[in-house]
Design an enzyme around this catalytic site. Structure first.
Site, PDB file in Angstrom:
ATOM      1  N   CYS A   1      -2.849   0.034   9.873  1.00 52.09           N
ATOM      2  CA  CYS A   1      -3.912  -0.829   9.348  1.00 52.09           C
ATOM      3  C   CYS A   1      -4.866  -1.339  10.410  1.00 52.09           C
ATOM      4  CB  CYS A   1      -3.306  -2.003   8.592  1.00 52.09           C
ATOM      5  SG  CYS A   1      -2.159  -2.926   9.572  1.00 52.09           S
TER       6      CYS A   1
ATOM      7  N   HIS B   1       0.833  -1.205   0.000  1.00 50.66           N
ATOM      8  CA  HIS B   1       0.000   0.000   0.000  1.00 50.66           C
ATOM      9  C   HIS B   1       0.872   1.260   0.000  1.00 50.66           C
ATOM     10  CE1 HIS B   1      -3.206  -2.539   2.231  1.00 50.66           C
ATOM     11  NE2 HIS B   1      -3.689  -2.278   1.031  1.00 50.66           N
TER      12      HIS B   1
HETATM   13  C1  CIR Z   1      -3.894  -7.951   3.233  1.00 50.10           C
HETATM   14  O1  CIR Z   1      -3.073  -8.398   2.439  1.00 50.10           O
HETATM   15  O2  CIR Z   1      -4.893  -7.354   2.840  1.00 50.10           O
HETATM   16  C2  CIR Z   1      -3.652  -8.157   4.699  1.00 50.10           C
HETATM   17  N1  CIR Z   1      -3.043  -9.424   4.922  1.00 50.10           N
HETATM   18  C3  CIR Z   1      -2.804  -7.041   5.258  1.00 50.10           C
HETATM   19  C4  CIR Z   1      -3.452  -5.717   5.170  1.00 50.10           C
HETATM   20  C5  CIR Z   1      -2.639  -4.643   5.830  1.00 50.10           C
HETATM   21  N2  CIR Z   1      -3.298  -3.395   5.663  1.00 50.10           N
HETATM   22  C6  CIR Z   1      -2.691  -2.225   5.752  1.00 50.10           C
HETATM   23  O3  CIR Z   1      -1.503  -2.146   5.980  1.00 50.10           O
HETATM   24  N3  CIR Z   1      -3.439  -1.146   5.563  1.00 50.10           N
END
Ligand code: CIR
Length: 259
Positions: free
Chosen positions: A247, A160
């Site tokens: 996140c 991201h």
């Molecule tokens: C994903 O790949 O969507 C999750 N395993 C990790 C998401 C992490 N999100 C973030 O850093 N905003």
């Protein structure tokens, strides 16, 4: 004051999406304990923490940041780029409607909240595998009436945009120069992560304090030397799910007193 929406760790976390890291065994109980310490750290920084219940069928649901964008005027429910994550949106929407009027990204648009970095009245959106041009265009149309501009930003080799750059204060960003072009943010003072700590650019700003993973002591030291108040939390099990600190919460201003 600040409100932080969080969701308890799913017992299915080990089945999470992974894009740029190898799968490693995840201790869900330990992840949950780390997440609780993260929630306590947000409280210590002055947030009222909302803890939504765990979603046993949604492995990545602890990562609430990806399903919404919360601004002072309005909240936008996203449509996450990973199909396995789209079931996470509705539950967070129910909670958000208590605080904001709510708009939504529609198919075929996709946006992950982790791609959205608000700097003043501009939302910079990572052009990642998770956020597509249709989603970015929809976000621009939804927010233009509220006086926000939306700008797509290329990212290189990271999940991201906020894996690569986050805000430290109104004038300063923390940046991983391998994953985003520094020139895009040349109007800001830029502090780079320590090169030995590739994932260190993701920090949560709450007021004048920064919350960051304990696993990046060199970058933490840079921030302390630059005068920042830094709180470090151990999120090692959540990092195995490709998560970090932004996140795991949706932090936004709310009026009134605790309650
Ligand atoms: C994903 O790949 O969507 C999750 N395993 C990790 C998401 C992490 N999100 C973030 O850093 N905003």
């Amino acid at each position: 004051m600040w409100t932080a929406i969080t969701r308890e760790v799913s017992p299915a976390l080990a089945g999470c999406e992974l894009s740029f890291i190898e799968r490693d065994a995840i201790d869900v109980d330990r992840a949950s304990a780390q997440h609780h310490a993260y929630q306590r750290a947000l409280e210590a920084l002055g947030c009222r923490v909302v803890a939504l219940p765990a979603e046993p069928a949604l492995p990545d649901s602890v990562f609430v940041e990806d399903v919404a964008i919360v601004l002072d005027e309005v909240a936008i429910l996203t449509r996450p780029g990973a199909a396995s994550r789209r079931g996470e949106v509705a539950g967070v929407g129910v909670e958000l409607r208590r605080h904001r009027s709510v708009l939504a990204i529609e198919a075929p648009g996709t946006i992950d909240g982790g791609d959205v970095l608000r700097l003043g009245r501009t939302l910079h959106v990572g052009q990642s595998a998770r956020s597509n041009p249709e989603g970015i265009a929809q976000l621009g149309a939804l927010l233009a009436p509220h006086g926000y501009a939306v700008a797509g930003v290329p990212t290189f080799g990271c999940l991201h945009l906020k894996s690569a750059v986050t805000q430290l204060d109104d004038e300063t960003l923390l940046l991983q120069p391998q994953w985003v072009d520094r020139e895009r943010f040349a109007s800001f003072r830029l502090i780079e992560i320590d090169p030995a700590e590739a994932h260190a650019a993701n920090v949560v700003r709450v007021g004048d304090a920064l919350l960051m993973p304990a696993s990046f002591p060199r970058t933490q030291q840079r921030l302390i030397e630059a005068g920042y108040k830094v709180v470090a939390v151990d999120v090692s099990e959540l990092q195995k799910a490709e998560g970090a600190v932004t996140c795991c919460s949706l932090v936004f201003r709310t009026a009134g007193t605790v309650g």
